[in-house]
Enzyme design. Structure first.
Site, PDB file in Angstrom:
ATOM      1  N   ARG A   1      -3.656  -1.489  -6.366  1.00  0.00           N
ATOM      2  CA  ARG A   1      -2.875  -2.721  -6.293  1.00  0.00           C
ATOM      3  C   ARG A   1      -3.294  -3.611  -7.450  1.00  0.00           C
ATOM      4  NH1 ARG A   1      -5.896  -4.501  -0.869  1.00  0.00           N
ATOM      5  NH2 ARG A   1      -7.976  -4.607  -1.720  1.00  0.00           N
TER       6      ARG A   1
ATOM      7  N   ARG B   1      -0.286 -47.578 -15.052  1.00  0.00           N
ATOM      8  CA  ARG B   1      -0.237 -48.610 -14.020  1.00  0.00           C
ATOM      9  C   ARG B   1      -1.138 -49.754 -14.432  1.00  0.00           C
ATOM     10  NH1 ARG B   1      -1.817 -44.498  -9.451  1.00  0.00           N
ATOM     11  NH2 ARG B   1      -3.172 -44.040 -11.196  1.00  0.00           N
TER      12      ARG B   1
ATOM     13  N   LYS C   1       0.837  -1.196   0.000  1.00  0.00           N
ATOM     14  CA  LYS C   1       0.000   0.000   0.000  1.00  0.00           C
ATOM     15  C   LYS C   1       0.876   1.252   0.000  1.00  0.00           C
ATOM     16  CE  LYS C   1      -3.792  -0.437   2.484  1.00  0.00           C
ATOM     17  NZ  LYS C   1      -4.411  -0.643   3.816  1.00  0.00           N
TER      18      LYS C   1
ATOM     19  N   CYS D   1       7.415 -39.524 -12.562  1.00  0.00           N
ATOM     20  CA  CYS D   1       6.020 -39.930 -12.714  1.00  0.00           C
ATOM     21  C   CYS D   1       5.286 -39.921 -11.375  1.00  0.00           C
ATOM     22  CB  CYS D   1       5.932 -41.304 -13.357  1.00  0.00           C
ATOM     23  SG  CYS D   1       6.655 -42.592 -12.353  1.00  0.00           S
TER      24      CYS D   1
ATOM     25  N   HIS E   1      -5.186 -40.235   0.941  1.00  0.00           N
ATOM     26  CA  HIS E   1      -5.321 -41.190  -0.143  1.00  0.00           C
ATOM     27  C   HIS E   1      -6.518 -40.864  -1.044  1.00  0.00           C
ATOM     28  CE1 HIS E   1      -4.773 -44.953  -2.156  1.00  0.00           C
ATOM     29  NE2 HIS E   1      -6.073 -45.126  -2.091  1.00  0.00           N
TER      30      HIS E   1
ATOM     31  N   SER F   1      12.610 -43.587 -14.762  1.00  0.00           N
ATOM     32  CA  SER F   1      11.494 -42.740 -14.387  1.00  0.00           C
ATOM     33  C   SER F   1      11.489 -42.650 -12.867  1.00  0.00           C
ATOM     34  CB  SER F   1      10.187 -43.345 -14.892  1.00  0.00           C
ATOM     35  OG  SER F   1       9.118 -42.556 -14.444  1.00  0.00           O
TER      36      SER F   1
ATOM     37  N   ARG G   1      -3.026   3.418   8.489  1.00  0.00           N
ATOM     38  CA  ARG G   1      -3.386   2.257   7.662  1.00  0.00           C
ATOM     39  C   ARG G   1      -2.294   1.194   7.660  1.00  0.00           C
ATOM     40  NH1 ARG G   1      -4.744   4.663   1.861  1.00  0.00           N
ATOM     41  NH2 ARG G   1      -6.068   2.811   1.763  1.00  0.00           N
TER      42      ARG G   1
ATOM     43  N   GLY H   1      -8.127  -6.856   4.202  1.00  0.00           N
ATOM     44  CA  GLY H   1      -9.012  -6.885   5.364  1.00  0.00           C
ATOM     45  C   GLY H   1      -8.490  -7.645   6.569  1.00  0.00           C
TER      46      GLY H   1
ATOM     47  N   GLY I   1      10.092 -42.472  -9.559  1.00  0.00           N
ATOM     48  CA  GLY I   1       8.808 -42.678  -8.885  1.00  0.00           C
ATOM     49  C   GLY I   1       8.918 -42.002  -7.539  1.00  0.00           C
ATOM     50  N   THR I   2       8.639 -40.712  -7.521  1.00  0.00           N
ATOM     51  CA  THR I   2       8.986 -39.930  -6.332  1.00  0.00           C
ATOM     52  C   THR I   2       8.057 -40.167  -5.151  1.00  0.00           C
ATOM     53  OG1 THR I   2       7.886 -38.101  -7.439  1.00  0.00           O
ATOM     54  CG2 THR I   2      10.291 -38.105  -7.445  1.00  0.00           C
ATOM     55  N   ASN I   3       6.949 -40.848  -5.375  1.00  0.00           N
ATOM     56  CA  ASN I   3       6.117 -41.180  -4.226  1.00  0.00           C
ATOM     57  C   ASN I   3       6.830 -42.234  -3.370  1.00  0.00           C
ATOM     58  OD1 ASN I   3       3.844 -41.184  -2.524  1.00  0.00           O
ATOM     59  ND2 ASN I   3       3.088 -43.026  -3.554  1.00  0.00           N
ATOM     60  N   ASP I   4       7.170 -43.358  -4.001  1.00  0.00           N
ATOM     61  CA  ASP I   4       7.913 -44.379  -3.260  1.00  0.00           C
ATOM     62  C   ASP I   4       9.303 -43.888  -2.860  1.00  0.00           C
ATOM     63  OD1 ASP I   4       6.454 -46.663  -2.650  1.00  0.00           O
ATOM     64  OD2 ASP I   4       6.439 -47.301  -4.754  1.00  0.00           O
TER      65      ASP I   4
ATOM     66  N   ARG J   1       4.016 -49.703 -16.738  1.00  0.00           N
ATOM     67  CA  ARG J   1       4.681 -50.332 -15.592  1.00  0.00           C
ATOM     68  C   ARG J   1       4.068 -51.699 -15.345  1.00  0.00           C
ATOM     69  NH1 ARG J   1       4.017 -47.760  -9.795  1.00  0.00           N
ATOM     70  NH2 ARG J   1       1.962 -48.682  -9.996  1.00  0.00           N
TER      71      ARG J   1
ATOM     72  N   TYR K   1      11.077 -35.308 -19.256  1.00  0.00           N
ATOM     73  CA  TYR K   1       9.645 -35.045 -19.125  1.00  0.00           C
ATOM     74  C   TYR K   1       9.185 -35.118 -17.673  1.00  0.00           C
ATOM     75  CZ  TYR K   1       9.066 -40.115 -18.657  1.00  0.00           C
ATOM     76  OH  TYR K   1       9.157 -41.417 -18.226  1.00  0.00           O
TER      77      TYR K   1
ATOM     78  N   MET L   1      -5.681  -6.982   8.378  1.00  0.00           N
ATOM     79  CA  MET L   1      -5.117  -6.150   9.442  1.00  0.00           C
ATOM     80  C   MET L   1      -5.968  -4.886   9.599  1.00  0.00           C
ATOM     81  SD  MET L   1      -1.106  -6.693   8.762  1.00  0.00           S
ATOM     82  CE  MET L   1      -1.211  -6.146   7.100  1.00  0.00           C
TER      83      MET L   1
END
Ligand code: ADP
Ligand code: MG
Ligand code: MG
Length: 888
Positions: free
Chosen positions: A336, A558, A22, A836, A452, A768, A92, A101, A770-773, A614, A856, A103
């Site tokens: 703004r 899968r 501001k 993936c 999940h 590839s 202000r 709104g 598999g960033t979850n596991d 897979r 990719y 603060m």
């Protein structure tokens, strides 16, 4: 000492970190010659110092403030507390990021029993003077003295009614005078002190209060929600007042330079005649649309339109502008960049390119990738009144209507009968997947946005609301309850996964309309990005969606879902229960044509684009009934129907279920470990892939299968599996005589694979991640347990910056990826790499993947547009950084 206080003509729009948004914009507007009431800004660093010194304003800062005040007094010719020409100011808040709104702000400061008389005399408008004073008492009491406005408003309303008035403008000077005296009484009752009369005391109390408001509850919650760090602090703007409540030639309003919900390039706003700032938003009076200002005050209107154009051009973005008119004179009080919907963001960015204001590259940066989600799903038509029953976490956008069911099996059964259902569960597990597939949407009373149910639903583009704790589910009665409302089994509800709202009954919905601008913006993004975007898709419908949204292949197909379809489960169970290889092969022979038809649909949908398949990954017990359930069933049968011919089968099943039971399935017999012990399974899958490929190739349809072996930790595992797949390919080719091009690669999803990637790459055409596991195995967390038990606490207490299953942990999991890529390419420079995991659809993770030079990212079909945009933003940012480095 650092300068802590800046007059408006000493700052500019680049100084947001110091002056807050501001303050910086007030300074900028002052400097470009717009009519901004003069004032000064106390920097956000002063706010931090205030906190660091135990909520005290340092003496140096205090004297800087007094100095600035003197300059303001000189410039305006008015004096704070003066009895001839008193200065009134607003105090202000305003931090670097706009927190609308959240603060506090105080208007008309400097009013007291003397100055009010001076103002009455000076303006020859006692009504206005008293009105302003009572507003000040009310606002100051609320913000600074922490007395609830309710007490004042309740009193005001009573008085208004007693006089037989309908609205404030009917109040006379005398009425306000009485109200002031009453208000002072209310203050005294609450704080046991008189309302402060000394304007300087008022000023410093207000500055304290604004600093304090940085840490009020709603500001803290807002910052958490928007990931704004707490260390910035707020600046404080002291600005001389202008008055929109001086009569019918005065007023106040707010306008956007373009429509913030559609993006249309038309002024969009509201104003009130004879009113002060807060009135417009407070909703006490209904404001007029900005267009009618042209009639009410033609000159002011054309001047305002000019200011709007000027500001939009100056900032090169849509502006949200506050203005006040005092006796026909226009003042600008704030500007703004305006907040906007996704639809508006896209339209504005594209049109500004057409207008020559922005370059295509800049336009790409103007749309928040995450926002695109809003556009790709069906949603509730806002035209209709909705009665919201409860609100949960908006876990997967899109709206859905259906009959309430509590059991996934029933959901599946009703789905087959053509009934639309909404699955309501206290939480969901992988066992419920078939129920989720069969439902229009899912509601859970426990679990967060990354639970999940949410992950699965988002993957399917299915509406989902999680963690709706107001929902009390009673499985016995087959109903749920929110407050006093009971919703029974098979009653119809509507849910909106984009807002988290649950509504009883059916509400009309609208289909997503993907505008031409949307396509255009994404085509610009495609020109910039350096990384391909693929989709995770397990069936032809998803594959089609993926292509429609611009996916350049499937990064993860899968195959386990294919085994879970109702008509296949018995055959899959036969295969698992087989005691001999022969028996197992017979079951697999049944499954083969089914698998072939799965792959055929997917290959056809992908039209020659690469498809990474897979091979089977989950432990076999996932295809068998629940151990406890079965044990109970068998025990019952043994007593009640000991002669039943099915008993022996059930007993056999139970025995096998017990054999296959694992104490830690996530780390158990799954992935390529299955393929090694039961090669027939992978062999069947590979045969299905190659048979289908051959059949399609013979029809002239190009097919690019990439066969992926999961969970490899040692090169020898891959070596054996690769041999198996290659042998299968040879066998099929010999039979069909049709050559098939394919590649074989692996998922990198355990640390050992990343650390020995040089060895593994000898056997892999692609990696590839598999960033979850990989996240599970790197942290040593089981995702379901972590998210259900401790992760929320970890994040709340800042032990972890984010949920690592949603936002890639770059320093740990990311470091393993780096190592994997580097070692892998040592052995095989042409190694193709991709990601993936769910991270492939998350903005910061995509940026990381771009920087690591992955080929990719792959994400759910519905996130493909988001990933295309995020990848383009990362590429632009990356190039800008490189350019900066080469200049320095
Ligand atoms: P918020 O951040 O909640 O919008 P602001 O500081 O912008 O709070 O102020 C609230 C309202 O008061 C706005 O409508 C603003 O235009 C008005 N206002 C603030 N300062 C002044 C002033 N000096 N003169 C007239 N109106 C003002
Ligand atoms: Mg404002
Ligand atoms: Mg895995």
């Amino acid at each position: 000492m650092t300068k802590m206080v800046y007059m408006f003509d000493e700052g500019n729009s680049e100084m947001k970190e110091i002056l807050g948004g501001k303050g910086a914009n007030l300074a900028e507007m002052t400097n470009i010659g717009l009519p901004v009431p003069y004032g000064f800004t106390i920097s956000s660093q002063a706010c931090n110092d205030y906190y660091n010194s135990g909520k005290r304003i340092q003496e140096e800062v205090e004297s800087e403030i007094l100095e600035a005040l003197a300059r303001l007094e000189k410039a305006t010719g008015k004096k704070l507390g003066g009895t001839v020409n008193p200065l009134l100011v607003s105090v202000r808040s305003g931090s670097v990021f706009s927190m609308p709104g959240m603060m506090d702000t105080v208007l008309n400061l400097g009013m007291n029993d003397q100055t009010v008389e001076a103002i009455a005399h000076l303006t020859d408008n006692p009504r206005f003077a008293y009105d302003s004073y009572r507003r000040f008492i009310q606002m100051f009491s609320n913000v600074v003295l922490e007395i609830d406005v309710f007490y004042f408003e309740q009193h005001l309303e009573k008085r208004r009614e007693a006089k037989g008035y309908h609205s404030d403008p009917e109040m006379t000077a005398e009425d306000w005078k009485e109200i002031i005296s009453d208000y002072k009484g209310i203050v005294k009752k609450h704080i046991r002190q008189e309302f402060p009369q000394d304007p300087l005391e008022q000023l410093f109390l207000a500055i304290h209060a604004v600093f304090d408001s940085w840490n009020n509850q709603r500001a803290i919650v807002y910052r958490q929600l928007n990931k704004i760090p707490g260390h910035y602090g707020t600046a404080v703007n002291i600005q001389s007042m202008v008055f929109g409540n001086m009569g019918n030639d005065s007023g106040t309003g707010v306008a956007f330079t373009r429509n913030p919900s559609t993006g249309e390039a038309l002024l969009y706003g509201e104003y009130l005649i004879n009113a002060q700032g807060e009135d417009v938003v407070a909703g006490i009076r209904t404001p007029h649309p900005i267009e009618t200002l042209q009639k009410d005050m033609p000159e002011v209107f054309s001047q305002f339109v000019e200011v709007c154009n000027r500001l939009e051009h100056h900032y090169r973005d849509m502006q949200d502008i506050e203005f006040t008119v005092e006796h026909g004179e226009l003042f600008i009080l704030q500007t703004r960049n305006g907040k906007r919907t996704a639809q508006a963001a896209i339209r504005i960015a594209v049109e500004m390119v057409k207008e020559g204001v922005l370059t295509q590259r800049e336009a790409i940066g103007r749309v928040e990738p995450e926002q695109l989600n809003q556009l790709l799903h069906r949603r509730i038509d806002d035209k209709y009144q909705k009665n919201i029953l409860a609100k949960g976490l908006p876990a997967s956008p899109g709206a859905a209507t259906g009959k309430v069911v509590f059991d996934p099996d029933e959901a599946e059964q009703l789905h087959i009968e053509g009934v639309k259902v909404i699955l309501v569960r206290s939480e969901t597990t992988p066992d419920d997947i078939h129920g989720i597939i069969a439902s229009q949407g899912v509601v859970t009373s426990r679990g967060g946005m990354t639970s999940h149910a949410a992950v699965v639903a988002r993957g399917m583009g299915k509406s989902c609301i999680c963690g709706c704790e107001a929902l009390k589910i009673d499985m016995q009665q087959q109903q749920f309850q929110v407050g006093d409302t009971v919703v029974k089994h098979l009653e119809t509800i509507t849910i909106d996964g984009g807002t988290g709202e649950i509504i009883v009954g059916e509400i009309p919905m609208i289909d997503p309309e993907l505008s031409d601008e949307f396509g255009l913006l994404l085509s610009w993004a495609d020109q910039e990005r350096t990384i391909d975007v693929r989709a995770n898709a397990d069936n032809p419908e998803d594959a089609k969606k993926a292509v429609e949204f611009g996916a350049e292949g499937i990064g993860l197909c899968r195959t386990e879902h294919m085994f879970m379809e109702a008509d296949r489960v018995p055959i899959v169970q036969q295969m698992i229960l087989a005691e001999t290889e022969e028996e197992r092969k017979r079951a697999l022979d049944f499954l083969l044509p089914m698998q072939e038809s799965d792959f055929e649909g997917i290959f056809q949908a992908m039209q020659g684009l690469p498809v990474t398949i897979r091979l089977l990954d989950p432990p076999l017990h996932e295809f068998l009934p629940d151990k406890e359930h079965l044990a109970v069933e068998v025990a019952k049968m043994q007593i009640l129907e000991p002669d039943s011919p099915q008993l022996a089968d059930k007993e056999k099943l139970l025995k096998r279920v017990r054999q296959l039971h694992e104490s830690n399935p996530m780390l158990g017999h799954r992935g390529c470990r299955l393929g090694i012990i039961y090669p027939e399974i992978y062999q069947m899958q590979a045969t299905a892939i190659f048979n289908t490929a051959a059949a399609l190739e013979s029809k002239g349809i190009t097919v690019k299968p990439e066969i992926m072996i999961p969970l490899v930790g040692h090169v020898n595992e891959l070596k054996i599996m690769r041999q198996l797949v290659n042998d299968t390919a040879v066998a099929v080719q010999n039979k069909t005589g049709i050559p098939i091009e394919y590649t074989i690669g692996t998922m990198i999803e355990v640390p050992r694979a990343a650390l020995t990637a040089n060895e593994i790459a000898a056997e892999a055409d692609f990696f590839s991640f598999g960033t979850n596991d990989l996240t599970q195995t790197t942290f040593g967390y089981s995702r379901d347990d972590a998210e259900a038990k401790f992760l929320k606490d970890y994040i709340e207490n800042k032990i972890l910056p984010d949920n690592p299953f949603a936002v890639l942990d770059q320093s740990g999991v990311g470091a393993l990826m780096k190592t994997g890529i580097q070692l892998g390419k040592q052995t095989r420079p042409q190694l193709k790499t991709g990601i993936c995991g769910e991270h492939g659809g998350e903005k910061t993770s995509i940026e990381f993947c771009c920087l690591q030079g992955l080929d990719y990212v792959s994400c759910s079909p519905y996130r493909v547009p988001l990933a295309r945009l995020a990848a383009a933003q990362a590429a632009v940012k990356n190039e800008l950084q490189k350019r900066k480095l080469s200049i320095n």
